[in-house]
Design an enzyme around this catalytic site. Structure first.
Site, PDB file in Angstrom:
ATOM      1  N   TRP A  33       0.867  -1.183   0.000  1.00  0.00           N
ATOM      2  CA  TRP A  33       0.000   0.000   0.000  1.00  0.00           C
ATOM      3  C   TRP A  33       0.903   1.231   0.000  1.00  0.00           C
ATOM      4  O   TRP A  33       1.830   1.308   0.808  1.00  0.00           O
ATOM      5  CB  TRP A  33      -0.884  -0.052   1.242  1.00  0.00           C
ATOM      6  CG  TRP A  33      -1.842   1.065   1.423  1.00  0.00           C
ATOM      7  CD1 TRP A  33      -2.726   1.555   0.501  1.00  0.00           C
ATOM      8  CD2 TRP A  33      -2.037   1.833   2.619  1.00  0.00           C
ATOM      9  NE1 TRP A  33      -3.463   2.570   1.057  1.00  0.00           N
ATOM     10  CE2 TRP A  33      -3.061   2.765   2.346  1.00  0.00           C
ATOM     11  CE3 TRP A  33      -1.455   1.825   3.889  1.00  0.00           C
ATOM     12  CZ2 TRP A  33      -3.517   3.677   3.302  1.00  0.00           C
ATOM     13  CZ3 TRP A  33      -1.908   2.724   4.830  1.00  0.00           C
ATOM     14  CH2 TRP A  33      -2.926   3.637   4.542  1.00  0.00           C
TER      15      TRP A  33
ATOM     16  N   ASP B  19      -0.550  -5.452   9.246  1.00  0.00           N
ATOM     17  CA  ASP B  19      -1.640  -4.541   8.902  1.00  0.00           C
ATOM     18  C   ASP B  19      -2.847  -5.386   8.517  1.00  0.00           C
ATOM     19  O   ASP B  19      -2.786  -6.172   7.574  1.00  0.00           O
ATOM     20  CB  ASP B  19      -1.195  -3.643   7.731  1.00  0.00           C
ATOM     21  CG  ASP B  19      -2.187  -2.518   7.470  1.00  0.00           C
ATOM     22  OD1 ASP B  19      -3.248  -2.480   8.121  1.00  0.00           O
ATOM     23  OD2 ASP B  19      -1.892  -1.671   6.603  1.00  0.00           O
TER      24      ASP B  19
ATOM     25  N   LYS C 126     -13.497  -0.610   6.386  1.00  0.00           N
ATOM     26  CA  LYS C 126     -14.113  -1.404   5.308  1.00  0.00           C
ATOM     27  C   LYS C 126     -15.157  -2.363   5.862  1.00  0.00           C
ATOM     28  O   LYS C 126     -16.252  -2.457   5.342  1.00  0.00           O
ATOM     29  CB  LYS C 126     -13.061  -2.213   4.542  1.00  0.00           C
ATOM     30  CG  LYS C 126     -11.659  -1.641   4.542  1.00  0.00           C
ATOM     31  CD  LYS C 126     -11.433  -0.596   3.499  1.00  0.00           C
ATOM     32  CE  LYS C 126     -10.031  -0.032   3.639  1.00  0.00           C
ATOM     33  NZ  LYS C 126      -9.693   0.961   2.676  1.00  0.00           N
TER      34      LYS C 126
HETATM   35  C1  LMR Z   1      -6.986   2.112  -0.369  1.00  0.00           C
HETATM   36  O1  LMR Z   1      -5.947   1.438  -0.359  1.00  0.00           O
HETATM   37  O2  LMR Z   1      -7.512   2.510  -1.406  1.00  0.00           O
HETATM   38  C2  LMR Z   1      -7.657   2.460   0.930  1.00  0.00           C
HETATM   39  O3  LMR Z   1      -7.007   1.859   1.989  1.00  0.00           O
HETATM   40  C3  LMR Z   1      -7.863   3.908   1.102  1.00  0.00           C
HETATM   41  C4  LMR Z   1      -6.596   4.644   1.402  1.00  0.00           C
HETATM   42  O4  LMR Z   1      -6.573   5.338   2.421  1.00  0.00           O
HETATM   43  O5  LMR Z   1      -5.638   4.552   0.646  1.00  0.00           O
END
Ligand code: LMR
Length: 398
Positions: free
Chosen positions: A128, A209, A244
Site C-alpha cells: 500500500w 496490517d 471497510k
Molecule cells: C486504499 O488502499 O484505497 C484504501 O485503503 C484507502 C486509502 O486510504 O488509501
C-alpha cells in the site's frame, strides 16, 4: 517565507479519488480507492451500524481517554485475536483505539522509532503506497522484500522467505494479514507458519496490517497469522481497521495492538502508546467507537453485522466472476484467472501506466496507476462497461 515549500503532487489513491469526484462524465466508474460500494454503487450503511447508531444516547461529548474507549478496545482485541486467545487471557496485549488503520500505523511507527531507533522497515514489493509515506515520515529507512510475481499473478514465496531470513535482527517487517493491498495475493496457512518460524529465529519485529478482516476467507481465518504470531509468543504490532468491514470510513475507527511478553510489559507499552497518541492528536474520536463497541458487544447486532459482511463478500465474488467472464475473449492465462483467484477488494490487473491512463481518459474508468483495480466498486450496471473498456484499451495497443 514559503518559497521552499514545494507543490504536493497528490496522493496516488486519495487524489485520484478526488479527481474522480470532479470528473463531469456521467458514465465514469470508480475502481480506484479501496471502498466497498453496493449493487447500486453506493457506500452502504450496514443495518447493524444503523441500529447501533439509532440506539446511542445523544449526550455530553467528553474527551475519551488517550488510549480510547474501554469497550471498544475490548471489542478490537476480541475480534482481532479471538475472545479466548491465551495472550488476551494473560493480559499481554496492549491495545489503543486509533484514527483508522493509518493512525494505528503512525502511532506504532512513532513508538518503534522511539524505542528501537536503529531498526529499519521492510515492506512487501509492492505494498500500500501509504506504508512507505507513514514510516518514512516517522523517521525510518524503508526497504522492500520480494512478494508479488508479475509473471504468474501469484506469490514469490521462496524468494520472499529467503530475503526476510537475511534481515538484520530487530528489523521491522510489515505484513498484510489478509487481502494484500494492492495485489490480492495472500500467504496460505502453511506459508505463514514457515514465515513465522523465520521471524522468530531471526528475532524480527512483525508489524501486521489487517485492514480487510472478513473480506478474505472469513473473520477468523483472515486473522490466522495474527493469532498464530501471538500464540507463539512473538512480540508484534497489529494495526486493524473497521473502515471497510463496518463501512465506517469517515469515522476513523481503528486499533493498534502490541503483543508483549507479559502483562507487566504490556502495561508499560500501553502507557507509552498513550503518550504517542497524546503527542499526535491527544485522544481519539467518540462516535464511531461507540457504534463499533455497541455492535461487537451485542450478540444480535454482531450476528447481523457478520451476515451483512458475508453478503458483501459474496457480491464481490460474483463481480470477480462477472468481470472474468467479460474479459475471457480478450485476456488469457494468468492475466485472466487472477480476477477470480486474487482475494479481497483488489485485483492487480497487470495493466500498464499508459493503459491505465487510456482507461481513465478515454473511458472514464479509474483504476490506480499501479494497475490495482478495486473489484468492490463493480456492479451489474458498470461491469460490462469496464470489461469493454479494458478490451478496447488492450486492442488499441497502447
Ligand atoms: C486504499 O488502499 O484505497 C484504501 O485503503 C484507502 C486509502 O486510504 O488509501
Amino acid at each position: 517565507m514559503f518559497e521552499h515549500v514545494d507543490a504536493y503532487p497528490g496522493d496516488p489513491i486519495l487524489t485520484l479519488n478526488e479527481n474522480f469526484q470532479k470528473d463531469p462524465r456521467s458514465r465514469k466508474v470508480n475502481l480506484s480507492i479501496g471502498i466497498y460500494f453496493d449493487a447500486d454503487g453506493q457506500i452502504p450503511v450496514m443495518h447493524a451500524v444503523r441500529d447501533a447508531e439509532a440506539a446511542l444516547k445523544i449526550g455530553a461529548k467528553p474527551y475519551l481517554p488517550m488510549v480510547g474507549m474501554d469497550a471498544y478496545r475490548d471489542g478490537v482485541q476480541s475480534l482481532v485475536f479471538g475472545a479466548d486467545h491465551p495472550a488476551r487471557a494473560a493480559g499481554r496485549i496492549a491495545t489503543v483505539q486509533t484514527l483508522g488503520g493509518s493512525g494505528a500505523l503512525k502511532v506504532g511507527a512513532d513508538f518503534i522509532r522511539r524505542y528501537f531507533p536503529n531498526a529499519q522497515v521492510w515492506l512487501s514489493d509492492p505494498s500500500w503506497e501509504n506504508h512507505r509515506f507513514i514510516f518514512e515520515r516517522a523517521g525510518f529507512t524503508v526497504n522492500t522484500y520480494p512478494y508479488y510475481d508479475a509473471a504468474t499473478g501469484g506469490l514469490k514465496f521462496d524468494v520472499m522467505l529467503a530475503s526476510i531470513d537475511a534481515l538484520p535482527k530487530g528489523s521491522v517487517v510489515l505484513l498484510h494479514a489478509c487481502c494484500h493491498n494492492p495485489t490480492g495475493v495472500d500467504l496460505d496457512e502453511a506459508q505463514w507458519q514457515k514465515l513465522i518460524d523465520v521471524l522468530e529465529t531471526r528475532e524480527l519485529l512483525p508489524f501486521v496490517d489487517m485492514a480487510y478482516q472478513g473480506f478474505g476467507a472469513g473473520l477468523d481465518s483472515d486473522a490466522f497469522a495474527v493469532r498464530e504470531i501471538a500464540r507463539r509468543g512473538l512480540p508484534a504490532f497489529i494495526a486493524n481497521s473497521f473502515s471497510k468491514n463496518f463501512s465506517l470510513y469517515g469515522e476513523r475507527v481503528g486499533g493498534l495492538s502490541v503483543v508483549c511478553e507479559d502483562a507487566d510489559a504490556a502495561a508499560r507499552v500501553l502507557g507509552q502508546l498513550a503518550s504517542a497518541v497524546r503527542s499526535n492528536y491527544s485522544s481519539p474520536p467518540l462516535h464511531g467507537a461507540q457504534i463499533v463497541a455497541a455492535v461487537l458487544s451485542s450478540p444480535a447486532l454482531r450476528r447481523q453485522w457478520e451476515e451483512e459482511l458475508a453478503s458483501m463478500c459474496r457480491r464481490i465474488a460474483r463481480m470477480r466472476q462477472t468481470i472474468h467472464d467479460g474479459l475471457r475473449d480478450h485476456v488469457q492465462g494468468e492475466a485472466l484467472t487472477r480476477y477470480v483467484k486474487q482475494r479481497g477488494m483488489f485485483t492487480y490487473t497487470g495493466l500498464t501506466e499508459p493503459q491505465v491512463a487510456a482507461l481513465r481518459d478515454e473511458h472514464g474508468v479509474y483504476v490506480l496507476r499501479s494497475g490495482r483495480m478495486c473489484v468492490a466498486g463493480l456492479n451489474d450496471s458498470n461491469v460490462g462497461i469496464v470489461a469493454d473498456a479494458i478490451a478496447a484499451v488492450l486492442k488499441s495497443g497502447v
